[in-house]
Motif scaffolding. Structure first.
Motif, PDB file in Angstrom:
ATOM      1  N   PRO A 118       0.825  -1.214   0.000  1.00  0.00           N
ATOM      2  CA  PRO A 118       0.000   0.000   0.000  1.00  0.00           C
ATOM      3  C   PRO A 118       0.859   1.265   0.000  1.00  0.00           C
ATOM      4  O   PRO A 118       1.980   1.268   0.517  1.00  0.00           O
ATOM      5  CB  PRO A 118      -0.782  -0.120   1.309  1.00  0.00           C
ATOM      6  N   PRO A 119       0.350   2.362  -0.542  1.00  0.00           N
ATOM      7  CA  PRO A 119       1.089   3.642  -0.545  1.00  0.00           C
ATOM      8  C   PRO A 119       0.844   4.439   0.732  1.00  0.00           C
ATOM      9  O   PRO A 119       0.312   5.552   0.704  1.00  0.00           O
ATOM     10  CB  PRO A 119       0.526   4.353  -1.776  1.00  0.00           C
ATOM     11  N   VAL A 120       1.219   3.881   1.862  1.00  0.00           N
ATOM     12  CA  VAL A 120       0.987   4.509   3.166  1.00  0.00           C
ATOM     13  C   VAL A 120       2.293   4.512   3.951  1.00  0.00           C
ATOM     14  O   VAL A 120       3.246   3.811   3.595  1.00  0.00           O
ATOM     15  CB  VAL A 120      -0.111   3.745   3.948  1.00  0.00           C
ATOM     16  N   PRO A 121       2.377   5.274   5.050  1.00  0.00           N
ATOM     17  CA  PRO A 121       3.609   5.267   5.853  1.00  0.00           C
ATOM     18  C   PRO A 121       3.866   3.896   6.466  1.00  0.00           C
ATOM     19  O   PRO A 121       2.940   3.130   6.747  1.00  0.00           O
ATOM     20  CB  PRO A 121       3.327   6.311   6.944  1.00  0.00           C
ATOM     21  N   PHE A 166       5.971  10.013  11.558  1.00  0.00           N
ATOM     22  CA  PHE A 166       6.664  10.106  12.844  1.00  0.00           C
ATOM     23  C   PHE A 166       6.774   8.728  13.497  1.00  0.00           C
ATOM     24  O   PHE A 166       7.846   8.338  13.989  1.00  0.00           O
ATOM     25  CB  PHE A 166       5.906  11.069  13.758  1.00  0.00           C
ATOM     26  N   ALA A 167       5.691   7.965  13.481  1.00  0.00           N
ATOM     27  CA  ALA A 167       5.714   6.616  14.042  1.00  0.00           C
ATOM     28  C   ALA A 167       6.662   5.716  13.264  1.00  0.00           C
ATOM     29  O   ALA A 167       7.346   4.861  13.844  1.00  0.00           O
ATOM     30  CB  ALA A 167       4.304   6.026  14.049  1.00  0.00           C
ATOM     31  N   ALA A 223      -0.291  12.719  17.179  1.00  0.00           N
ATOM     32  CA  ALA A 223       0.103  12.394  15.808  1.00  0.00           C
ATOM     33  C   ALA A 223      -1.082  11.752  15.099  1.00  0.00           C
ATOM     34  O   ALA A 223      -1.541  10.669  15.484  1.00  0.00           O
ATOM     35  CB  ALA A 223       1.298  11.450  15.804  1.00  0.00           C
ATOM     36  N   THR A 224      -1.577  12.412  14.080  1.00  0.00           N
ATOM     37  CA  THR A 224      -2.755  11.933  13.362  1.00  0.00           C
ATOM     38  C   THR A 224      -2.394  10.756  12.475  1.00  0.00           C
ATOM     39  O   THR A 224      -1.412  10.801  11.733  1.00  0.00           O
ATOM     40  CB  THR A 224      -3.354  13.057  12.507  1.00  0.00           C
TER      41      THR A 224
END
Length: 494
Positions: free
Chosen positions: A141-144, A201-202, A397-398
């Motif tokens: 997936p294109p996520v952090p 950040f995570a 942190a969202t």
């Protein structure tokens, strides 16, 4: 075969290794143990060939032996390893994947900064770049998140992070990356595992956590010394000294700062600090004796080096100072680490100017290089000192997937986390934790040792580069207003 043992031969690193496992353990591992066949030889041959094909795909670097090898697939499943030799197993038994590390089986391990108890992730594997790239493009997936590369033996060789996992992983397969470090990593990789994170950040925190835990070789080997992270430490009793460590020592340290990137440069920093504060730099095996230390025999210990004579060491090995005198210098050194003492910079600058005025240009050149290293360390220590002084709050942190996290930052270090409340009931359950956080921040000027000393560097860097994120911070006593404001925003969005 019931209750007995099945002996099989697998291959790893070009050598044959014999394993012995009970049949029930093989069943738990998902391996197929053949019982008395009820099918025809032709059906057996087809099933075994299918098993061989599946295992041949799973074991990177192994290929199904061709019929020209002279082996009958109906009689035995055969694989050709990297050395060209054939490995066999009894008919009807699937060869398991070569012994792999616990990383690949159990994931990356627990995350102490994840209040949700686990993050989504996946793993793909293939025997070539093209197959691996196709699976990444389809499934990632294109996520952090963070990702790990595994070699053919299942060893974790690299850990990285990205705000978009798919785009980052696909970049390893591009032509531009072939000659870079990324090309070498992907050439040695046969499987990729990733773990999504709610925010960038995570992901940064998780990446550093995993590098410290597993020390993958491509995160260490192949990295120039000037880029390797080291920690500046002050400790090692009975005569404390500055020294470098690749990871924060668990005990026997007065102070730990870092990480700093540049081992070669930091060595000159350590040398300058020990000389400026007159701390010893000898081996830990040296016998130390202070002036006020009682001795059974009246001996006159001699120093093991010339630093006592030239005035750059107090000489704790030669009873040239008392313990109190040495502790005073250690305290001054600690104040430098805290960002309140620029004594080393002043001393080295004066030495450089004096040497230049006396036309001692070689000495002045060495002093100039040392001054540059000290200025680098002082600048980094200043950032950490600013974070410890100014950053004591709760950072919301969202998360992209509504899994937002509240981080308790105390003197720049993350000391606790909690999942952001999504409704009134969750907020009520969180109130005791918020009261505890309020008490912890009340004593924020008292430094305490935490389990993750690297977090202060991440926090300082994050808020220096993302100033707007400071708007997402608040004090624990203001959590109620923060929660109600977010609730109204969610209601308006609906």
């Amino acid at each position: 075969m019931d209750g007995g043992e099945i002996r099989m031969v697998t291959k790893r690193k070009g050598r044959k290794k014999r394993h012995s496992q009970p049949a029930d353990l093989l069943n738990e591992m998902g391996e197929t143990v053949a019982e008395t066949p009820d099918t025809s030889p032709a059906e057996d041959a087809g099933d075994q060939a299918n098993d061989a094909h599946q295992v041949g795909e799973a074991v990177a670097g192994y290929e199904l032996a061709s019929e020209s090898s002279g082996e009958s697939v109906a009689d035995t499943a055969a694989w050709r390893g990297p050395s060209g030799h054939l490995d066999h197993c009894p008919s009807g038994v699937r060869v398991p994947v070569p012994a792999i590390s616990s990383h690949l089986i159990e994931g990356f391990g627990p995350d102490s900064l994840d209040p949700y108890g686990g993050r989504p992730g996946d793993m793909v594997g293939a025997s070539d770049r093209k197959g691996l790239r196709a699976k990444v493009r389809t499934l990632c997936p294109p996520v952090p998140g963070i990702y790990g590369m595994f070699d053919r033996h299942g060893e974790l060789i690299y850990v990285g992070k990205s705000r978009s996992l798919r785009h980052r992983l696909l970049s390893y397969f591009g032509e531009a990356a072939r000659k870079e470090k990324g090309g070498r990593i992907i050439e040695n990789s046969r499987a990729i595992q990733w773990e999504t994170q709610p925010s960038d950040f995570a992901a940064q925190l998780r990446e550093l956590q995993l590098i410290r835990r597993w020390t993958p070789r491509f995160n260490v080997q192949g990295v120039p010394h000037r880029h390797r992270p080291v920690y500046l430490c002050l400790g090692r009793k009975p005569a404390e000294t500055f020294f470098l460590a690749s990871s924060p020592p668990a005990t026997d340290c007065v102070a730990i700062e870092g990480p700093f990137y540049g081992a070669e440069r930091m060595r000159s920093v350590v040398d300058a600090l020990n000389k400026t504060f007159q701390l010893r730099d000898c081996s830990q095996q040296t016998v130390f004796q202070y002036q006020d230390q009682l001795s059974l025999f009246e001996l006159s210990p001699r120093p093991g080096c010339l630093r006592l004579e030239i005035g750059t060491c107090l000489g704790p090995c030669a009873a040239a100072c008392s313990r109190d005198e040495y502790v005073q210098r250690v305290n001054a050194a600690q104040s430098f680490l805290d960002g309140f003492n620029d004594e080393p910079l002043v001393a080295v600058r004066e030495l450089m100017e004096s040497a230049s005025a006396n036309q001692q240009y070689e000495l002045a050149s060495r002093a100039r290089d040392t001054l540059k290293s000290l200025q680098y360390a002082s600048r980094k220590l200043g950032h950490l000192a600013d974070a410890r002084r100014d950053f004591s709050f709760v950072y919301a942190a969202t998360g992209y997937d509504a899994c937002s996290i509240w981080y308790l930052v105390r003197s720049g270090e993350i000391i606790d986390v909690a999942s952001a409340p999504k409704d009134r009931d969750q907020y009520q359950l969180l109130r005791p934790t918020l009261k505890k956080w309020q008490s912890l921040l009340g004593s924020r000027h008292q430094r305490v040792r935490v389990d993750q000393p690297h977090s202060v560097a991440v926090v300082a860097s994050w808020f220096r580069k993302h100033r707007g994120e400071l708007k997402q911070t608040f004090q624990p006593e203001g959590a109620g207003r923060r929660y109600h404001r977010l609730s109204h925003h969610r209601a308006d969005a609906l």
